[in-house]
Design a protein around this motif. Structure first.
Motif, short mmCIF file in Angstrom:
data_model
loop_
_atom_site.label_atom_id
_atom_site.label_comp_id
_atom_site.label_asym_id
_atom_site.label_seq_id
_atom_site.Cartn_x
_atom_site.Cartn_y
_atom_site.Cartn_z
N THR A 191 14.63 -6.24 -37.40
CA THR A 191 14.53 -7.10 -38.58
C THR A 191 15.84 -7.85 -38.85
O THR A 191 15.90 -8.63 -39.80
CB THR A 191 14.16 -6.28 -39.82
OG1 THR A 191 15.14 -5.24 -39.99
CG2 THR A 191 12.79 -5.66 -39.69
N PHE A 192 16.86 -7.64 -38.04
CA PHE A 192 18.14 -8.31 -38.28
C PHE A 192 18.20 -9.63 -37.52
O PHE A 192 17.57 -9.81 -36.49
CB PHE A 192 19.30 -7.42 -37.84
CG PHE A 192 19.40 -6.11 -38.57
CD1 PHE A 192 20.20 -5.10 -38.08
CD2 PHE A 192 18.69 -5.87 -39.74
CE1 PHE A 192 20.29 -3.88 -38.74
CE2 PHE A 192 18.77 -4.67 -40.41
CZ PHE A 192 19.57 -3.67 -39.89
N ASP A 193 19.00 -10.55 -38.05
CA ASP A 193 19.09 -11.89 -37.45
C ASP A 193 19.48 -11.85 -35.98
O ASP A 193 19.03 -12.67 -35.19
CB ASP A 193 20.11 -12.74 -38.22
CG ASP A 193 19.60 -13.12 -39.61
OD1 ASP A 193 18.37 -13.10 -39.80
OD2 ASP A 193 20.42 -13.44 -40.48
N ALA A 194 20.30 -10.88 -35.58
CA ALA A 194 20.81 -10.83 -34.21
C ALA A 194 19.70 -10.75 -33.18
O ALA A 194 19.83 -11.25 -32.07
CB ALA A 194 21.76 -9.64 -34.04
N VAL A 195 18.59 -10.13 -33.54
CA VAL A 195 17.53 -9.92 -32.55
C VAL A 195 16.15 -10.32 -33.07
O VAL A 195 15.15 -10.11 -32.38
CB VAL A 195 17.49 -8.44 -32.10
CG1 VAL A 195 18.75 -8.07 -31.35
CG2 VAL A 195 17.28 -7.52 -33.27
N LYS A 196 16.08 -10.90 -34.26
CA LYS A 196 14.78 -11.16 -34.88
C LYS A 196 13.90 -12.08 -34.02
O LYS A 196 12.71 -11.78 -33.81
CB LYS A 196 14.97 -11.77 -36.26
CG LYS A 196 13.67 -11.89 -37.06
CD LYS A 196 13.93 -12.42 -38.45
CE LYS A 196 14.67 -11.42 -39.30
NZ LYS A 196 14.85 -11.89 -40.69
N ASP A 197 14.45 -13.17 -33.51
CA ASP A 197 13.65 -14.11 -32.71
C ASP A 197 13.14 -13.46 -31.44
O ASP A 197 11.98 -13.61 -31.05
CB ASP A 197 14.46 -15.36 -32.36
CG ASP A 197 14.76 -16.20 -33.60
OD1 ASP A 197 14.05 -16.04 -34.61
OD2 ASP A 197 15.70 -17.02 -33.54
N PHE A 198 14.04 -12.70 -30.77
CA PHE A 198 13.66 -12.01 -29.54
C PHE A 198 12.56 -11.00 -29.82
O PHE A 198 11.57 -10.89 -29.08
CB PHE A 198 14.89 -11.31 -28.94
CG PHE A 198 14.60 -10.49 -27.71
CD1 PHE A 198 14.60 -11.07 -26.46
CD2 PHE A 198 14.34 -9.13 -27.81
CE1 PHE A 198 14.35 -10.31 -25.32
CE2 PHE A 198 14.09 -8.37 -26.69
CZ PHE A 198 14.08 -8.96 -25.44
#
Length: 292
Positions: free
Chosen positions: A161-168
């Motif tokens: 749920t964090f921005d660092a991996v959300k798209d992936f």
């Protein structure tokens, strides 16, 4: 090696040909001790499976508490064999001890049963819970809307749920017919990716030379969805960040518990044993490090 393993197992099998991409039980202990210090808890109860990794988490946790100079009461500990279905006596014993927090290395069915029944007893409304593998899809789907109840915190190394991996994560979720990626699986990806990146750095003639492959692996810094990661020279442990967060129920991600991105801590190399600590512990157990 991709799974968490007991420290003495890693030391006994230390070799220039052995690399560990799994999470470190010692690192978990450091994260738990740091969190106990940050939150000012004064008493801790430990619940774990039987085996070397739970023993490591327990023993290293109290070593780290001592290093931090904390005045924390050991309220008790218990080991579960993994097949318990009725944990009522365990939970009532914990509640009688009245700890501020329960530290656990429980995974799989043991963690699910403990959280389900602890929630029914109101255990986590009276004591906070610190654990691993309980903050993503690995086990929480079977708990459903009964979780989380009270204050439950989890270590994760794939905080979807964090921005660092959300798209992936969202792309993986949609392509796999809503199968949620779990943090434990990420270590297998790291293991494969590190070997592939090392091979890609070699010429065709070098690719069958194991000595050259090891040399490249030892000096490899590779990109990941969480930033650059690399292996240590003294333990061949892959150093990747760990996230420690309170959990929040998520309807968006299949109705399970996930790390709460509004309240979390990120731990980097500081949560792994240093070369000095590793060398000292190896000597204590009768082993040599890779540099000796």
């Amino acid at each position: 090696m991709c799974c968490a393993l007991a420290t003495d197992t890693g030391m006994a099998n230390a070799s220039k040909y052995v690399f560990t991409a799994g999470s470190s039980a010692w690192a978990w202990a450091k994260v738990f001790a740091s969190a106990v210090a940050d939150k000012g808890y004064e008493s801790v109860y430990y619940v774990g499976n039987e085996g070397g990794v739970p023993d490591d988490v327990y023993n290293f946790f109290w070593e780290e508490v001592e290093k931090l100079g904390l005045s924390v009461k050991n309220a008790g500990s218990i080991r579960l064999s993994g097949n318990e279905t009725d944990l009522s006596s365990v939970i009532t014993s914990i509640m009688a001890a009245e700890p501020d927090v329960i530290v656990t290395s429980l995974t799989a069915g043991g963690a699910v049963s403990f959280i389900q029944q602890g929630s029914q007893f109101g255990l986590f409304d009276e004591s906070d819970l610190f654990g691993v593998y309980i903050g993503d899809a690995d086990h929480t789907e079977s708990i459903g809307s009964s979780y989380p109840v009270g204050n439950i915190w989890a270590i994760s190394w794939f905080p979807i749920t964090f921005d660092a991996v959300k798209d992936f994560a969202k792309e993986t979720y949609e392509k796999s017919d809503k199968v949620i990626p779990c943090s434990a699986s990420l270590t297998y990806y790291y293991a494969a990716d590190s070997v592939c990146q090392a091979l890609a750095a070699l010429s065709y003639s070098e690719a069958t030379n194991s000595e050259r492959l090891v040399e490249v692996m030892e000096n490899l810094t590779m990109d990941s969805i969480l930033g650059e990661v690399s292996y240590t020279s003294y333990s061949h442990q892959l150093m990747f960040p760990m996230f420690f967060a309170g959990t929040a129920f998520s309807d968006e991600w299949g109705g399970i518990a996930l790390p709460d991105e509004s309240d979390y801590s990120v731990y980097g190399v500081e949560c792994y044993p240093t070369e000095e600590e590793w060398t000292e512990k190896a000597a204590e157990l009768g082993y040599k490090t890779l540099l000796q």
